[in-house]
Design a protein around this motif. Structure first.
Motif, PDB file in Angstrom:
ATOM      1  N   TRP A   1      -5.718  -0.813  -7.026  1.00  0.00           N
ATOM      2  CA  TRP A   1      -4.835  -2.012  -6.495  1.00  0.00           C
ATOM      3  C   TRP A   1      -5.104  -0.976  -5.604  1.00  0.00           C
ATOM      4  O   TRP A   1      -5.021  -1.814  -4.046  1.00  0.00           O
TER       5      TRP A   1
ATOM      6  N   LEU B   1       0.623  -6.940  -6.861  1.00  0.00           N
ATOM      7  CA  LEU B   1      -0.112  -7.382  -8.080  1.00  0.00           C
ATOM      8  C   LEU B   1       0.994  -7.585  -9.157  1.00  0.00           C
ATOM      9  O   LEU B   1       2.191  -6.347  -9.509  1.00  0.00           O
TER      10      LEU B   1
ATOM     11  N   VAL C   1     -10.146  -8.722  -5.729  1.00  0.00           N
ATOM     12  CA  VAL C   1      -9.670  -8.125  -4.878  1.00  0.00           C
ATOM     13  C   VAL C   1     -10.252  -8.439  -3.644  1.00  0.00           C
ATOM     14  O   VAL C   1      -9.311  -9.452  -1.928  1.00  0.00           O
TER      15      VAL C   1
END
Length: 677
Positions: free
Chosen positions: A524, A534, A496
């Motif tokens: 996410w 993603l 991340v």
């Protein structure tokens, strides 16, 4: 039990004598055999009643010649069970249950020892011999006579699951829970059944319910950690890890879980060895198996016989990695046997191995004992287990000690913690100096890498366009196409942070269970990243998968369980790979491959270096392009993909093993000398 009638015996004996006098010898023998059988029956009953089962057994064997005498069949099954002759006990138990009335079965099943006997015999019948449908029949017949017996219900449910009748299994287990909501064994078995049915979320709820109710048994914590990992459900993960570690540190709690799950969560070689020892002791049946009677001796002359043992000779990483191995062995010095005891899926890789191995034995339905007997009959000098205690495996075969030298390699990356292996094949990077104490086996350190590769597989060709694979055309693509259960929350946080620092980047993962994808997307979003960044790639056949890998810019590996066969595929496809290495063998796999392909700068020693390198290459396209060029160039010049060279190194280790064994010397650590380049 029936009463013995003296007058009837005298009549039989008299009839026998009369037949003998008349020359009717067969009839005479039949009469006296019946006298013998009835007398033996009574002697067997008496000795069994005295609990002298060693004295009862020979009489019961005689009496049981009358297959319709179901009472004797039950007694004989019990006698065999108490003598640990479980395979012999199967037939008399089946005869008794099939022939008796429901009332007769009720009478026998009212005795606790009968339930224990059935469980022991069926445990052997199913787990050791793989005859699970026969277990289903036995428990169904028992259930007719005892419809609410918890042990029978549970065992029938488990037997159903082994023959893939998960709906039937789940229904019985729910019935058990309705009878007793604190039946934790039923809850754990139901959770396992739900996993096999693909319902991870419901399985996790069952395991959590066990924990909520205070169940401290070995199935619940381990099962919860395994399934939460598969679902990428990280809520409470740190606390759960600690609970599992505490349970494993207390041998009295007999905690069990998959060894691969431990590797995903812990980077502590000492603890992993200790935990593996107690878990493997059960899988390898160390307490219940006696090695084959005659110790295996290595042959003094002739070619060295190598046996490769695995259930994974099908569309599986073990088969793909080893596909070139068998044809490359020097047949003047080595005679190679392959023992394929797993399913035959018809994949070309299996056909190739079968064609190129000197001896290919397909033994899918063989029991561990039968496998050991075949290996012993083939007089194998060095048995190489390519799968250890992984799916479809029959590790107990190694406990029989069918070969004088037994080796752990490639399938399970680490120590198996049991004395059935003499060596584990490693290299100087995955097992550096000082690591020997972390292995129950003696270390064999190959000079370049521990991992073989198939140098004859097709050269990857980039397929289609990025758009066709669901990727943005102008994005920087970070790839990880490993199994999602290897992703841990700490690693995900690093990814991340990397994505926040590289705004034009996307993360490309391999699709798995819908629950895992849903949980990853939720995390996410929680981290403030756009869902379009993603991307999950659908599963496709291996050649197609490797061809699409080339669209990635940089593979970012997981930790502490890194990539092995996946890392090999990525480098074969020409994509640079960034690895984060730790202390365990499994955390150092990718580093081994990177060193063997001449890219040591892609081995990060800590999470900060890993993060910095990922951001650097994502923001310095010229440096990244240089890496790609080196990957392409080094594939043909560095050892990683030089399979003939690897096989020569492997054979050197085999020679040294054989020399020591032939001299009657114990195994020691082996360092294979590096070839000059």
């Amino acid at each position: 039990m029936s009463l013995l009638q003296p007058s009837a015996l005298m009549d039989l004996a008299a009839a026998g004598l009369q037949c003998e006098q008349q020359g009717e010898l067969n009839a005479a023998a039949a009469h006296f055999e019946e006298v013998l059988r009835q007398t033996a029956r009574k002697l067997g009953e008496i000795r069994a009643g005295q609990n002298y089962w060693n004295l009862a057994l020979p009489y019961l064997e005689i009496a049981a010649r009358n297959e319709s005498d179901h009472e004797v069949q039950f007694l004989l099954a019990r006698a065999y069970r108490l003598h640990l002759r479980l395979e012999d006990a199967v037939t008399p138990l089946q005869r008794a249950l099939r022939g008796m009335s429901v009332e007769g079965r009720q009478r026998w099943l009212s005795r606790p020892e009968t339930i224990e006997m059935m469980s022991a015999i069926c445990g052997h019948l199913g787990n050791r011999l793989g005859r699970h449908m026969e277990c289903v029949e036995i428990y169904r017949l028992a259930l007719e006579a005892a419809p609410e017996n918890p042990a029978i219900l549970n065992n029938l449910a488990v037997s159903f699951s082994f023959v893939n009748l998960f709906g039937e299994s789940a229904a019985i287990l729910r019935r058990l829970i309705d009878l007793d909501e604190n039946n934790f064994l039923a809850r754990c078995n139901l959770a396992t059944c739900l996993v096999r049915m693909g319902n991870l979320d419901a399985a996790i709820l069952e395991f959590e319910e066990c924990e909520r109710r205070g169940y401290a048994g070995h199935e619940a914590l381990g099962g919860l950690l395994e399934q939460k990992s598969l679902a990428c459900d990280w809520e409470g993960m740190k606390v759960l890890r600690q609970k599992v570690a505490d349970a494993l540190d207390d041998p009295a709690r007999n905690q069990r879980l998959a060894l691969t799950t431990l590797q995903v969560h812990f980077d502590d070689p000492g603890r992993l060895k200790r935990w593996t020892q107690q878990i493997s002791a059960l899988a390898y049946e160390l307490d219940s198996i006696t090695p084959l009677d005659k110790p295996a001796g290595i042959r003094r002359d002739g070619r060295i016989r190598i046996g490769y043992y695995s259930p994974h000779f099908y569309d599986n990483p073990v088969a793909h990695l080893t596909a070139s191995l068998f044809a490359l062995h020097d047949r003047e010095e080595f005679e190679v046997f392959v023992y394929a005891y797993g399913p035959n899926d018809g994949h070309p890789v299996r056909g190739r191995i079968a064609a190129e191995a000197e001896h290919f034995r397909s033994l899918e339905h063989a029991s561990p004992l039968q496998l050991a007997q075949q290996i012993r009959a083939d007089e194998i000098d060095i048995l190489v287990d390519l799968s250890a205690n992984l799916g479809w495996s029959k590790p107990a075969t190694l406990t029989y000690r069918p070969a004088p030298v037994q080796v752990n390699w490639l399938g399970f990356i680490g120590t198996m913690g049991v004395p059935v292996y003499d060596y584990v094949i490693a290299d100087r990077f995955v097992a550096p100096d000082g690591a020997d104490a972390d292995y129950s086996e003696k270390l064999v350190r190959l000079p370049d890498t521990f991992q073989i590769t198939d140098f004859r597989r097709p050269v990857p060709v980039k397929s289609g366009s990025r758009i066709q694979h669901g990727l943005p055309e102008d994005a920087f693509v970070f790839l990880n196409c490993g199994l999602l259960f290897k992703i841990q929350p700490e690693m995900f946080q690093i990814w991340v942070r990397i994505l926040h620092q590289v705004p034009n980047a996307v993360l490309w993962l391999l699709a798995a269970h819908p629950s895992a994808e849903r949980n990853l997307r939720a995390q996410w979003q929680k981290e403030g990243l756009d869902q379009g960044r993603l991307i999950f790639a659908p599963r496709v056949p291996m050649p197609e998968h490797i061809n699409r890998i080339a669209h990635a810019d940089l593979f970012i590996d997981t930790y502490p369980c890194g990539s092995g066969a996946t890392a090999n595929d990525v480098l074969w496809a020409g994509v640079p790979l960034l690895g984060l290495v730790g202390k365990t063998m499994v955390s150092r796999m990718a580093g081994s491959l990177l060193n063997a392909v001449g890219l040591p700068e892609l081995v990060a020693r800590d999470s900060r270096e890993y993060e910095e390198k990922a951001i650097f290459y994502a923001t310095h396209p010229v440096e990244l392009q240089k890496l790609r060029q080196r990957v392409a160039a080094n594939k043909s010049t560095w050892p990683l993909f030089d399979t003939p060279r690897f096989v020569r190194n492997l054979e050197s280790s085999y020679r040294q093993m054989a020399v020591r064994a032939r001299a009657g010397q114990s195994p020691i650590a082996i360092d294979v000398a590096k070839e000059s380049r």
